[in-house]
Write an enzyme that holds these catalytic residues in place. Structure first.
Site, PDB file in Angstrom:
ATOM      1  N   THR A 122      21.252 -12.062 -11.450  1.00  0.00           N
ATOM      2  CA  THR A 122      21.864 -12.763 -10.301  1.00  0.00           C
ATOM      3  C   THR A 122      22.732 -13.992 -10.596  1.00  0.00           C
ATOM      4  OG1 THR A 122      19.824 -12.207  -9.132  1.00  0.00           O
ATOM      5  CG2 THR A 122      21.280 -13.698  -8.023  1.00  0.00           C
ATOM      6  N   ARG A 127      16.209  -0.463  -3.532  1.00  0.00           N
ATOM      7  CA  ARG A 127      15.437  -1.715  -3.601  1.00  0.00           C
ATOM      8  C   ARG A 127      16.364  -2.920  -3.357  1.00  0.00           C
ATOM      9  NH1 ARG A 127      16.112  -6.454  -6.844  1.00  0.00           N
ATOM     10  NH2 ARG A 127      14.123  -7.543  -6.899  1.00  0.00           N
ATOM     11  N   VAL A 128      15.934  -3.856  -2.519  1.00  0.00           N
ATOM     12  CA  VAL A 128      16.709  -5.068  -2.241  1.00  0.00           C
ATOM     13  C   VAL A 128      15.822  -6.275  -2.543  1.00  0.00           C
ATOM     14  CG1 VAL A 128      17.914  -6.425  -0.491  1.00  0.00           C
ATOM     15  CG2 VAL A 128      18.094  -3.933  -0.475  1.00  0.00           C
ATOM     16  N   GLY A 129      16.339  -7.209  -3.317  1.00  0.00           N
ATOM     17  CA  GLY A 129      15.572  -8.398  -3.666  1.00  0.00           C
ATOM     18  C   GLY A 129      15.833  -9.557  -2.716  1.00  0.00           C
ATOM     19  N   GLY A 181      16.175 -14.798 -10.006  1.00  0.00           N
ATOM     20  CA  GLY A 181      14.897 -14.484 -10.642  1.00  0.00           C
ATOM     21  C   GLY A 181      14.244 -13.271 -10.017  1.00  0.00           C
ATOM     22  N   GLY A 204      13.023 -11.151  -7.520  1.00  0.00           N
ATOM     23  CA  GLY A 204      13.314 -11.187  -6.095  1.00  0.00           C
ATOM     24  C   GLY A 204      12.099 -11.040  -5.210  1.00  0.00           C
TER      25      GLY A 204
HETATM   26  N1  GLY Z   1      17.041 -12.066  -7.844  1.00  0.00           N
HETATM   27  C1  GLY Z   1      17.681 -10.836  -7.719  1.00  0.00           C
HETATM   28  C2  GLY Z   1      16.827  -9.710  -7.390  1.00  0.00           C
HETATM   29  O1  GLY Z   1      15.625  -9.776  -7.572  1.00  0.00           O
HETATM   30  O2  GLY Z   1      17.341  -8.718  -6.936  1.00  0.00           O
END
Ligand code: GLY
Length: 293
Positions: free
Chosen positions: A155, A183-185, A207, A209
């Site tokens: 990120t 998957r979405v963080g 980090g 997510g």
């Molecule tokens: N910090 C980005 C993610 O976990 O997708």
């Protein structure tokens, strides 16, 4: 703590990810942060908006394969690149976000296009169709990918204060290497990966997510800024991760341009420039700042 206080003050802080950086990648991380700083600072110095500066800086990071965003994005378990990005305007509290979007060159710009629209977050094919309808730049999936052995990175994000006192925050990520498709963080979720409010400050995280979202780290920072300076707010947020585990780094600005940042990862690539200091700086670890400043 870096500061930018005073009328007409501006400040820009960005990061290239909370991650372990191999010695041979250190220079690329520093150079990438400085290049992105230059783009964002040019906007602020010429009187441009915090939102324009955040977008300009993140676009540079997205084009740099050193970072897991845009061109340097990692692949999911199906071998596909799916990206998340968001921006938030501290003047209006408008948010624009996209998640699991494919084949756009600059996810942050698609998020920016969403800023004044509802809904605040579009995912997958819906995000892609929105990007197409608004003339976003597309590219071949192959141009977005990096080899998986280069994938230990995370990120990008940027926060800025402009001369008119407006704050903005932005994030962009290729997600986690080998993650489940869809998957979405934390990155596109306000209160988790980012937040901006002219009344208080702006924040962006990088980090793990799931850990950042479960701990609502951006929301925690915003609440802390009501009573403590940005460095204390950043430290307190990272300390909260001990409850759920996970690695993260966060950058924080308050409404007068004071800077804080913290991480519990081995490295955190960070760039800082303020009207008070003038000199753009890049760090890979918090302890470098105390050693040099
Ligand atoms: N910090 C980005 C993610 O976990 O997708």
């Amino acid at each position: 703590m870096s500061m930018a206080e005073g009328p007409g003050a501006w400040a820009l802080v960005l990061h290239g990810g909370a991650k372990e950086i191999a010695p041979e990648k250190e220079q690329a991380n520093r150079d990438g942060c400085l290049d992105a700083l230059a783009a964002g600072v040019a906007v602020l110095r010429s009187g441009g908006s915090a939102m324009d500066a955040v977008e300009a800086a993140i676009r540079v990071l997205e084009d740099d394969p050193t970072f897991n965003a845009g061109r340097g994005s990692v692949r999911n378990a199906d071998g596909e690149v799916e990206m998340d990005a968001a921006v938030m305007d501290g003047a209006t509290l408008d948010v624009g976000g996209v998640a699991a979007i494919r084949q756009v060159r600059h996810p942050v710009t698609v998020a920016r296009l969403m800023l004044r629209d509802t809904p605040t977050l579009l995912v997958a094919d819906g995000a892609r169709r929105f990007a197409q309808a608004h003339g976003a730049e597309f590219c071949e999936a192959a141009n977005l990918e990096v080899p998986s052995e280069d994938a230990a990175h995370d990120t990008v994000g940027c926060i800025a204060l402009d001369m008119r006192g407006n704050l903005a925050a932005g994030t962009s990520t290729g997600g986690l290497e080998g993650c489940l498709p869809g998957r979405v963080g934390d990155s596109p979720l306000p209160g988790c990966g980012l937040y901006a409010d002219n009344a208080a400050g702006a924040v962006a995280f990088s980090g793990d997510g799931e850990s950042i979202s479960r701990s609502m780290l951006a929301a925690r920072v915003m609440q802390s800024l009501e009573t403590v300076p940005p460095q204390d707010a950043a430290d307190a947020a990272i300390a909260r991760l001990s409850r759920v585990g996970g690695e993260a780094g966060g950058i924080v600005l308050d409404h007068i341009g004071r800077v804080g940042w913290a991480h519990n990862s081995a490295h955190f690539a960070v760039g800082i420039a303020t009207s008070r200091d003038g000199r753009p700086r890049a760090y890979l670890r918090k302890r470098e700042e105390t050693a040099h400043d």
